[in-house]
Design a protein around this motif. Sequence first.
Motif, PDB file in Angstrom:
ATOM      1  N   GLN A 175      15.831  -6.388 -33.154  1.00 40.46           N
ATOM      2  CA  GLN A 175      15.158  -5.324 -33.912  1.00 40.46           C
ATOM      3  C   GLN A 175      13.651  -5.556 -33.981  1.00 40.46           C
ATOM      4  O   GLN A 175      12.901  -4.676 -34.384  1.00 40.46           O
ATOM      5  CB  GLN A 175      15.702  -5.241 -35.344  1.00 40.46           C
ATOM      6  N   THR A 176      13.208  -6.750 -33.605  1.00 40.32           N
ATOM      7  CA  THR A 176      11.794  -7.100 -33.684  1.00 40.32           C
ATOM      8  C   THR A 176      11.120  -6.847 -32.339  1.00 40.32           C
ATOM      9  O   THR A 176      11.753  -6.425 -31.373  1.00 40.32           O
ATOM     10  CB  THR A 176      11.632  -8.574 -34.078  1.00 40.32           C
ATOM     11  N   LEU A 190      12.900 -12.793 -24.900  1.00 45.79           N
ATOM     12  CA  LEU A 190      13.298 -13.350 -26.187  1.00 45.79           C
ATOM     13  C   LEU A 190      13.677 -14.809 -25.974  1.00 45.79           C
ATOM     14  O   LEU A 190      14.393 -15.143 -25.025  1.00 45.79           O
ATOM     15  CB  LEU A 190      14.480 -12.563 -26.756  1.00 45.79           C
ATOM     16  N   VAL A 191      13.176 -15.679 -26.844  1.00 42.27           N
ATOM     17  CA  VAL A 191      13.381 -17.121 -26.699  1.00 42.27           C
ATOM     18  C   VAL A 191      14.083 -17.655 -27.944  1.00 42.27           C
ATOM     19  O   VAL A 191      13.745 -17.270 -29.069  1.00 42.27           O
ATOM     20  CB  VAL A 191      12.026 -17.844 -26.509  1.00 42.27           C
ATOM     21  N   TYR A 192      15.060 -18.542 -27.727  1.00 44.84           N
ATOM     22  CA  TYR A 192      15.773 -19.159 -28.851  1.00 44.84           C
ATOM     23  C   TYR A 192      15.736 -20.672 -28.698  1.00 44.84           C
ATOM     24  O   TYR A 192      16.325 -21.232 -27.769  1.00 44.84           O
ATOM     25  CB  TYR A 192      17.221 -18.679 -28.899  1.00 44.84           C
ATOM     26  N   GLY A 193      15.021 -21.322 -29.608  1.00 42.94           N
ATOM     27  CA  GLY A 193      14.911 -22.779 -29.581  1.00 42.94           C
ATOM     28  C   GLY A 193      15.025 -23.353 -30.973  1.00 42.94           C
ATOM     29  O   GLY A 193      14.008 -23.667 -31.596  1.00 42.94           O
ATOM     30  N   PRO A 194      16.236 -23.477 -31.508  1.00 44.22           N
ATOM     31  CA  PRO A 194      16.407 -23.915 -32.897  1.00 44.22           C
ATOM     32  C   PRO A 194      15.989 -25.356 -33.152  1.00 44.22           C
ATOM     33  O   PRO A 194      15.631 -25.708 -34.273  1.00 44.22           O
ATOM     34  CB  PRO A 194      17.911 -23.726 -33.137  1.00 44.22           C
ATOM     35  N   ASP A 196      25.074 -12.154 -34.876  1.00 47.33           N
ATOM     36  CA  ASP A 196      24.372 -11.293 -35.825  1.00 47.33           C
ATOM     37  C   ASP A 196      22.885 -11.639 -35.892  1.00 47.33           C
ATOM     38  O   ASP A 196      22.033 -10.756 -36.058  1.00 47.33           O
ATOM     39  CB  ASP A 196      25.015 -11.367 -37.210  1.00 47.33           C
ATOM     40  N   GLU A 197      22.537 -12.929 -35.724  1.00 48.99           N
ATOM     41  CA  GLU A 197      21.124 -13.310 -35.714  1.00 48.99           C
ATOM     42  C   GLU A 197      20.433 -12.821 -34.440  1.00 48.99           C
ATOM     43  O   GLU A 197      19.258 -12.447 -34.464  1.00 48.99           O
ATOM     44  CB  GLU A 197      20.985 -14.823 -35.847  1.00 48.99           C
ATOM     45  N   LEU A 198      21.164 -12.839 -33.335  1.00 45.00           N
ATOM     46  CA  LEU A 198      20.596 -12.323 -32.089  1.00 45.00           C
ATOM     47  C   LEU A 198      20.259 -10.851 -32.224  1.00 45.00           C
ATOM     48  O   LEU A 198      19.174 -10.405 -31.846  1.00 45.00           O
ATOM     49  CB  LEU A 198      21.585 -12.529 -30.942  1.00 45.00           C
ATOM     50  N   VAL A 236      23.269  -2.635 -33.767  1.00 45.20           N
ATOM     51  CA  VAL A 236      21.990  -3.162 -33.305  1.00 45.20           C
ATOM     52  C   VAL A 236      20.821  -2.310 -33.763  1.00 45.20           C
ATOM     53  O   VAL A 236      19.675  -2.730 -33.663  1.00 45.20           O
ATOM     54  CB  VAL A 236      21.965  -3.277 -31.765  1.00 45.20           C
ATOM     55  N   GLY A 237      21.056  -1.117 -34.272  1.00 44.44           N
ATOM     56  CA  GLY A 237      19.963  -0.274 -34.721  1.00 44.44           C
ATOM     57  C   GLY A 237      19.273   0.414 -33.557  1.00 44.44           C
ATOM     58  O   GLY A 237      19.483   0.088 -32.386  1.00 44.44           O
ATOM     59  N   ALA A 238      18.409   1.370 -33.892  1.00 49.65           N
ATOM     60  CA  ALA A 238      17.747   2.170 -32.860  1.00 49.65           C
ATOM     61  C   ALA A 238      16.833   1.320 -31.981  1.00 49.65           C
ATOM     62  O   ALA A 238      16.825   1.446 -30.757  1.00 49.65           O
ATOM     63  CB  ALA A 238      16.951   3.297 -33.517  1.00 49.65           C
ATOM     64  N   ALA A 239      16.048   0.433 -32.618  1.00 50.70           N
ATOM     65  CA  ALA A 239      15.117  -0.396 -31.848  1.00 50.70           C
ATOM     66  C   ALA A 239      15.862  -1.335 -30.909  1.00 50.70           C
ATOM     67  O   ALA A 239      15.518  -1.471 -29.733  1.00 50.70           O
ATOM     68  CB  ALA A 239      14.221  -1.190 -32.795  1.00 50.70           C
ATOM     69  N   GLY A 240      16.915  -1.975 -31.437  1.00 51.82           N
ATOM     70  CA  GLY A 240      17.688  -2.887 -30.604  1.00 51.82           C
ATOM     71  C   GLY A 240      18.407  -2.168 -29.481  1.00 51.82           C
ATOM     72  O   GLY A 240      18.488  -2.672 -28.359  1.00 51.82           O
ATOM     73  N   ALA A 241      18.934  -0.973 -29.771  1.00 56.41           N
ATOM     74  CA  ALA A 241      19.644  -0.205 -28.748  1.00 56.41           C
ATOM     75  C   ALA A 241      18.705   0.186 -27.612  1.00 56.41           C
ATOM     76  O   ALA A 241      19.060   0.096 -26.431  1.00 56.41           O
ATOM     77  CB  ALA A 241      20.267   1.040 -29.378  1.00 56.41           C
ATOM     78  N   ALA A 242      17.498   0.622 -27.963  1.00 55.40           N
ATOM     79  CA  ALA A 242      16.524   1.002 -26.937  1.00 55.40           C
ATOM     80  C   ALA A 242      16.127  -0.203 -26.094  1.00 55.40           C
ATOM     81  O   ALA A 242      15.977  -0.108 -24.870  1.00 55.40           O
ATOM     82  CB  ALA A 242      15.292   1.618 -27.598  1.00 55.40           C
ATOM     83  N   ARG A 243      15.986  -1.346 -26.747  1.00 55.98           N
ATOM     84  CA  ARG A 243      15.601  -2.560 -26.023  1.00 55.98           C
ATOM     85  C   ARG A 243      16.717  -3.010 -25.088  1.00 55.98           C
ATOM     86  O   ARG A 243      16.477  -3.433 -23.959  1.00 55.98           O
ATOM     87  CB  ARG A 243      15.244  -3.650 -27.033  1.00 55.98           C
TER      88      ARG A 243
END
Length: 205
Positions: free
Chosen positions: A127-128, A148-152, A120-122, A12-19
């Motif tokens: 990271q954003t 975070l919102v997901y509406g494809p 993987d997309e989540l 998840v990377g540093a940003a994702g882990a912190a979040r």
Amino acid sequence: MTSEPQQEPVAVGAAGAARLEAGVRLYIQAFFTNDHTSGPPFAAMDLDTTVLKDMTRRQQLCVQERLSLLEVDLSPADHGHEGSEVAIRSWGLRIPGSDFWFHGQPKGEGACQTRAIAVDELWSALQTDAETPQEEMPEGFAWFGGALVYGPDDLDDLLEVLEDYRPELAAKERELEMALAIAEEKSASLQQASTASPARRSPKL
């Protein structure tokens, strides 16, 4: 007999882990399988490090045991019951090898399901942040009021639903937008002042 390769946990990377350490609420677009009935328009899930590890473990189990999916007895943290014509009796989180979704069973016919999210997309979306331009977000994702919102199917429509059903999110989104605008204005003012300041001359000896 050779064993199936194990699925590697998603980084998840540093940003994702912190979040994830702080916790993130994820709102997912939902639909009802019976075209003649209106179900909840969304369901929400609270994500944190423990949830991530548990989901990764179940995905690995699906791969190792060649299972089509696993279903966990888990209800959404929130769902749009205000817009539903039916009451959902039971919920489950369905986890196959690479994505997941909520499945809700009402008393009558049909079922409520959220759109499946590729894991993987989540994690890419995690990271954003709210300052990330929408065109740089993974498709179907957006930040709204700190969630975070997901509406494809129709992201704008889901955001409008959340604005109506969850006004506290809309209020927080306005606060975030105002804070961002103030920060950008302050940064521009400092840059302009720096550009306008005359260069200091070195004293003559």
